[in-house]
Each structure stands twice: as C-alpha cells, then as structure tokens.
Design a protein around this motif. Structure first.
Motif, PDB file in Angstrom:
ATOM      1  N   ASN A 192       1.576   6.762  82.013  1.00 61.10           N
ATOM      2  CA  ASN A 192       2.379   6.980  80.815  1.00 61.10           C
ATOM      3  C   ASN A 192       1.650   8.031  79.978  1.00 61.10           C
ATOM      4  O   ASN A 192       0.500   7.800  79.584  1.00 61.10           O
ATOM      5  CB  ASN A 192       2.542   5.688  79.997  1.00 61.10           C
ATOM      6  N   PRO A 193       2.295   9.216  79.767  1.00 62.34           N
ATOM      7  CA  PRO A 193       3.640   9.617  80.143  1.00 62.34           C
ATOM      8  C   PRO A 193       3.815   9.668  81.667  1.00 62.34           C
ATOM      9  O   PRO A 193       2.868   9.938  82.395  1.00 62.34           O
ATOM     10  CB  PRO A 193       3.789  11.007  79.540  1.00 62.34           C
ATOM     11  N   ALA A 194       5.052   9.423  82.096  1.00 58.57           N
ATOM     12  CA  ALA A 194       5.326   9.313  83.524  1.00 58.57           C
ATOM     13  C   ALA A 194       5.408  10.661  84.217  1.00 58.57           C
ATOM     14  O   ALA A 194       5.103  10.772  85.395  1.00 58.57           O
ATOM     15  CB  ALA A 194       6.629   8.530  83.744  1.00 58.57           C
ATOM     16  N   SER A 195       5.848  11.691  83.514  1.00 57.61           N
ATOM     17  CA  SER A 195       6.021  12.993  84.136  1.00 57.61           C
ATOM     18  C   SER A 195       4.792  13.851  83.925  1.00 57.61           C
ATOM     19  O   SER A 195       3.998  13.618  83.012  1.00 57.61           O
ATOM     20  CB  SER A 195       7.245  13.703  83.550  1.00 57.61           C
ATOM     21  N   GLY A 196       4.634  14.832  84.790  1.00 58.90           N
ATOM     22  CA  GLY A 196       3.538  15.771  84.617  1.00 58.90           C
ATOM     23  C   GLY A 196       2.292  15.364  85.373  1.00 58.90           C
ATOM     24  O   GLY A 196       2.354  14.892  86.510  1.00 58.90           O
ATOM     25  N   PHE A 197       1.138  15.514  84.744  1.00 57.67           N
ATOM     26  CA  PHE A 197      -0.153  15.322  85.393  1.00 57.67           C
ATOM     27  C   PHE A 197      -0.333  13.879  85.848  1.00 57.67           C
ATOM     28  O   PHE A 197      -0.107  12.932  85.081  1.00 57.67           O
ATOM     29  CB  PHE A 197      -1.272  15.716  84.433  1.00 57.67           C
ATOM     30  N   ASN A 198      -0.762  13.707  87.101  1.00 59.28           N
ATOM     31  CA  ASN A 198      -0.963  12.374  87.660  1.00 59.28           C
ATOM     32  C   ASN A 198      -2.386  11.915  87.356  1.00 59.28           C
ATOM     33  O   ASN A 198      -3.292  12.028  88.179  1.00 59.28           O
ATOM     34  CB  ASN A 198      -0.709  12.411  89.165  1.00 59.28           C
ATOM     35  N   THR A 199      -2.586  11.381  86.157  1.00 60.29           N
ATOM     36  CA  THR A 199      -3.917  10.975  85.703  1.00 60.29           C
ATOM     37  C   THR A 199      -4.526   9.912  86.609  1.00 60.29           C
ATOM     38  O   THR A 199      -5.734   9.913  86.857  1.00 60.29           O
ATOM     39  CB  THR A 199      -3.847  10.444  84.256  1.00 60.29           C
ATOM     40  N   ALA A 200      -3.711   8.998  87.122  1.00 62.30           N
ATOM     41  CA  ALA A 200      -4.233   7.908  87.949  1.00 62.30           C
ATOM     42  C   ALA A 200      -4.911   8.422  89.205  1.00 62.30           C
ATOM     43  O   ALA A 200      -5.871   7.817  89.691  1.00 62.30           O
ATOM     44  CB  ALA A 200      -3.095   6.960  88.323  1.00 62.30           C
TER      45      ALA A 200
END
Length: 543
Positions: free
Chosen positions: A280-288
């Motif tokens: 979260n935020p769901a869109s964009g960079f995949n932090t996980a």
C-alpha cells in the motif's frame, strides 16, 4: 477560433476540447507566448512569486495547444521546449490519441491538477481513456515568463524520463494468472498483484499461450514494454500458474490497507513458494520485493545465528544486557534504556540491543567481526545471492563493515538493506531448518537456476526456533501481543529501524506459523509489534 476547438470556463474550472480533425494552430486571447503584452514591446523580465492569473493563464494556454495538437507551441510554453515538443507530438502519433478533452481543477499555488478524457484509435479500433495528472507553473529563469515545468509525468503520471506512450499490437499476450490451486487472480480483486502480473507477462507471456491484443502501454527508453495503460482489444490471454495462494493474498491486501505505506510478503518454508505479496499504495514500486531498507532488530535472527556459529553464545548461555554500550566512541542503547539479566533467549525475546553489540568483542579477537554477519547471512540464509524469483527482486545486502557500522549492523541498522520478502525468507529458513529460495513461478517453466545455501546446523535451527518462540509467547516477548491469536508452532521477531530525519521509526515484524512465514514493514509505524506485527499476524492466520 477554429472549428472543432473550444475553450470554456464554467464555475471557475476551465476545459479545452479538441476534436480529432481539428488539430491546427491558433492563439488564445493572451497569446501562445504566455503573456498579454504586445510582442514588439521589450519589458524587463518579471520577478517574484507567480500570480494566480499567471498560473491559470499559462496552464490554459498549454492545455489548449496540447489538446489542439500543436506540439511545438505547447512545448514553447514549457521550460524545456526541446524535450517537451517531441514528447507532446508522440502523444498524438505514438499513442494514437484521436480526441482529447483536458479539464483543469482549481490550482493550489502553482500546481494545477487536471483530468484528460481522450479517445485512442488504432486501425479502426477505438476506446475512451481517462486519467488524472498535474503540472506546475514556474517563472522562466532568463525571461521571467510563467512556464510549465516540464516532466514526462505531465503527459501521464506513470511516464518517466526517456519513456514514451505507444499504442499498437501488444508485444506479448495478456496472461490470466492463477494461484497454485488454479484460482483466478483478477487484478481488480488483488490490486497489489498488478505490477507483479505486468512483470510476469513480459517474461512469460509468450510461454503461456494466447494471442496478443491491441493496447496502449509505456515503452521504456530501451524499447522494452512496461505498464499497460489501456486495452483496446484483449486478444486471447494465456494462463500462467503462480505460487500465490488466493486466500493468503486476500488477507495480505486487507492488512496493508490499514497503513498509508506498508508492504508484506509470505513464503512457504518447506518449498520457498511465495504465497502472498501486498503493498500500500498498491500500484507502482513493489516495495515488498524491491525495497532496500534497514530491517532493524528483525536482523537479530541472523545475528543470533552468527553468535552460535562462532561459539559466542547459545540460547541457554548467560549474556549481559546493560542499558547502554559504547563502541568506537558511539553509545548504543536499549529502548527506554532497559536492562535485564539472563540468557540469550531472554535477550532475544526482549530485543536487547546491547547484548548483541557486546558480541562484537569476542569476534574481534578472531579478526572476523566486520565480516561474520555477512558471511552468515549469505552461507545460511541465502541473503546477497541472486534470487531467480520470476520477477525483479532485491535480494538483501549485508556488506562488510567497520567501526560503528559493525555495531549498528548487528542490530539491523548501518548499511544493511532488506525488504519484506527477504525477512519472510529468514523466518522461513528458521522454520524449515534450511534456505529454500523464494519463487513466484516454478523453475520448470523456464529452467532457471535457484540460489542455494548451506542447511542450518540442527542445533542452530533448534536454538533459533526456541528464541523466536520466546519472542512470540514469553510474558516479556516483544512479539507476544501481535502473535497472541496465531496458531502454534509459531515464532517471531520485532524490529524498528531509524531512518534519517524521519520522526518515527519504520516498523518491522517477521514470523512463522505452521508452514507459512511472513514479514512486513510499515513506514513510520514505530515499534515492530504495534504496526507491522498485526499485518503479519493477519497473513499467518489466513495460511
């Protein structure tokens, strides 16, 4: 004014509408140059803050030229016409925009939000396209004229430098992703999977079967297709089976929504299969998967393994845990400067910083204190190796250190960087007794090689599970409250990581229950058990 183009002002909000046949040159009432003075007059450049009228007029002129297909003139209304002009031309030609209506909202200072309602057409196939963006008006450095500050995001919020918009037959077919049991994973239900599915499509779309459709997408500077923005005709999607579990994924999606910026990943310890990833935020960079942040005290799992590996201390060995400890002139302290007596398990469960920093001294006598943590992380936990997950990931970094960085690294600070997937894998390694590289697509799909690591020695694995269980269940365990309703066998570790001038620490938490391990990070979440802990607990309960 030419037929097919009109500018209207309604209730303080202005719109510019351009029909597909009306692209052509014209000037607004105050001129396409952005000023109302006669062009023969040579007035001194204006200075000082922009007025509301300057902001509104400049944005209006820019929108009119853009919507009217006058790329060169629109570019001249920016502070970078050399870049802006071609980019605006490509918007019409490359993206196939046949009609465009731009509606500006109320400016906030020099920032003007706006909505684009366009029609995209390709070989007789048309579809409406609506999105929002914003621009900023600045004063030209040499002329003092109000100009639009040019960035690619003015055209579309997902555009970056060197990228462009393209419409045509997709280079790869769409994929219909399913979980490990064959359950469909539609992006509207699982929004965190959108960037993941985009990446899977680019890599595996041709292998999954199906037929390519017509789409609008972002093309990177090297010609690689990126995010799909609009589907004009879907073609025939191919099916791609992933390791995701729909139930665990749904729980992860809900859990991260409790915080403005949060990421979580879940892994099956016995296989390495990734069961969930949510941001979260769901869109964009995949932090996980791609985040690179200090993991705080969750790193003490690896530090404890290092201590056992080199005979510094085991779960039942007494260790010192004073309120503070000094290393190379810097004073490290425990939360609220608490102190405790007892064994390493107690120090781990209570997350005693000073007990782990004191471990440096015996390792320094062996000359390995600056490298022992990184060696353990790589050899036993696979951190720092290259993980072939199926999409791009950052695979953890524990570099050689010196001075105070060494002390900080033992408690997950300094130059160490991790993400939720890395720390979920650490818990999974403890639960399984050995590293299994996390993966999202089975290796037999493309024959890629997985990273490997040495199995944990049995005594070390048992010791780590004892300590993680104490953190999750002991009366003073820092993970006890968050893990209260999670089924046994279970274990966990909390963490908080200080980040620059950030007022509150990042909250970290990793743990396992049964054959599922998970980790989460919540930006500015504070203590690990307060924010990231409940996120992980919700995911583990769904496993």
């Amino acid at each position: 004014m030419r037929s097919g183009v009109k500018v209207g002002v309604v209730g303080g909000v202005f719109a510019v509408v351009a029909g597909g046949v009306a692209y052509g040159g014209y000037n607004l009432w105050n001129g396409i140059t952005g000023g109302s003075q006669d062009i023969g007059t040579r007035a001194a450049p204006r200075t000082g803050p922009l007025t509301g009228e300057e902001v509104t007029a400049t944005a209006r002129d820019f929108f009119a030229a853009w919507a009217g297909g006058e790329a060169e003139r629109a570019g001249q209304l920016t502070n970078d016409p050399v870049t802006a002009g071609p980019a605006l031309a490509a918007y019409r030609e490359g993206a196939g925009v046949s009609e465009a209506e731009i509606t500006a909202g109320t400016p906030t200072g020099a920032v003007v939000p706006f909505t684009v309602k366009a029609t995209v057409t390709y070989e007789g196939v048309s579809k409406p396209w609506t999105y929002q963006s914003k621009l900023t008006v600045v004063r030209g450095e040499s002329t003092g004229r109000p100009l639009v500050r040019w960035t690619p995001a003015v055209l579309h919020p997902k555009l970056t430098a060197g990228a462009t918009l393209r419409t045509g037959e997709a280079k790869t077919p769409q994929v219909k992703a399913v979980d490990h049991r064959g359950v469909a994973l539609p992006p509207e239900k699982y929004p965190s999977l959108v960037p993941v599915l985009d990446a899977l499509r680019q890599r595996y779309g041709a292998k999954a079967g199906g037929e390519a459709g017509v789409e609008t997408w972002i093309e990177t500077a090297d010609g690689t297709p990126g995010s799909t923005l609009l589907v004009l005709s879907a073609g025939k999607p191919g099916e791609l089976r992933t390791t995701i579990d729909a139930g665990v994924q749904a729980a992860a999606e809900k859990a991260v929504k409790d915080f403005p910026k949060a990421a979580v990943a879940a892994v099956e310890p016995s296989t390495g299969a990734i069961r969930a990833v949510a941001n979260n935020p769901a869109s964009g960079f995949n932090t996980a998967f791609q985040g690179q942040q200090a993991p705080g005290s969750t790193m003490k799992i690896v530090s404890a393994a290092m201590m056992m590996r080199h005979g510094v201390a085991g779960p039942d060995d007494a260790v010192e845990c004073p309120p503070t400890v000094e290393w190379d002139g810097y004073t490290f302290q425990n939360l609220d400067r608490f102190s405790t007596r007892g064994d390493l398990t107690n120090a781990f469960a209570r997350s005693c910083n000073t007990a782990f920093i004191k471990a440096i001294t015996p390792l320094k006598l062996k000359g390995i204190h600056n490298t022992a943590l990184g060696d353990t992380a790589r050899d036993w936990f696979g951190l720092g190796e290259v993980w072939s997950v199926g999409v791009t990931t950052s695979d953890g970094s524990v570099p050689e250190s010196s001075g105070t960085e060494t002390a900080a690294s033992y408690i997950g600070q300094g130059r160490i960087t991790m993400n939720a997937l890395n720390m979920a894998s650490v818990s999974a390694t403890v639960k399984n007794g050995g590293f299994r590289q996390p993966y999202l697509v089975p290796r037999d799909v493309d024959g890629r090689e997985f990273a490997e690591a040495e199995p944990l020695p049995g005594e070390v694995a048992r010791g780590l599970r004892t300590m993680m269980n104490a953190a999750a269940t002991a009366p003073q365990g820092t993970a006890r409250e968050a893990m209260a309703g999670v089924p046994s066998p279970k274990g966990a570790k909390t963490g908080s990581a200080e980040v620059g001038d950030q007022a509150d620490s990042n909250s970290w938490f990793t743990g396992y229950s049964g054959d599922l391990a998970a980790a989460a990070v919540v930006q500015s979440g504070g203590h690990g058990g307060d924010a990231a802990g409940p996120v992980v607990a919700r995911v583990l309960k769904a496993g």
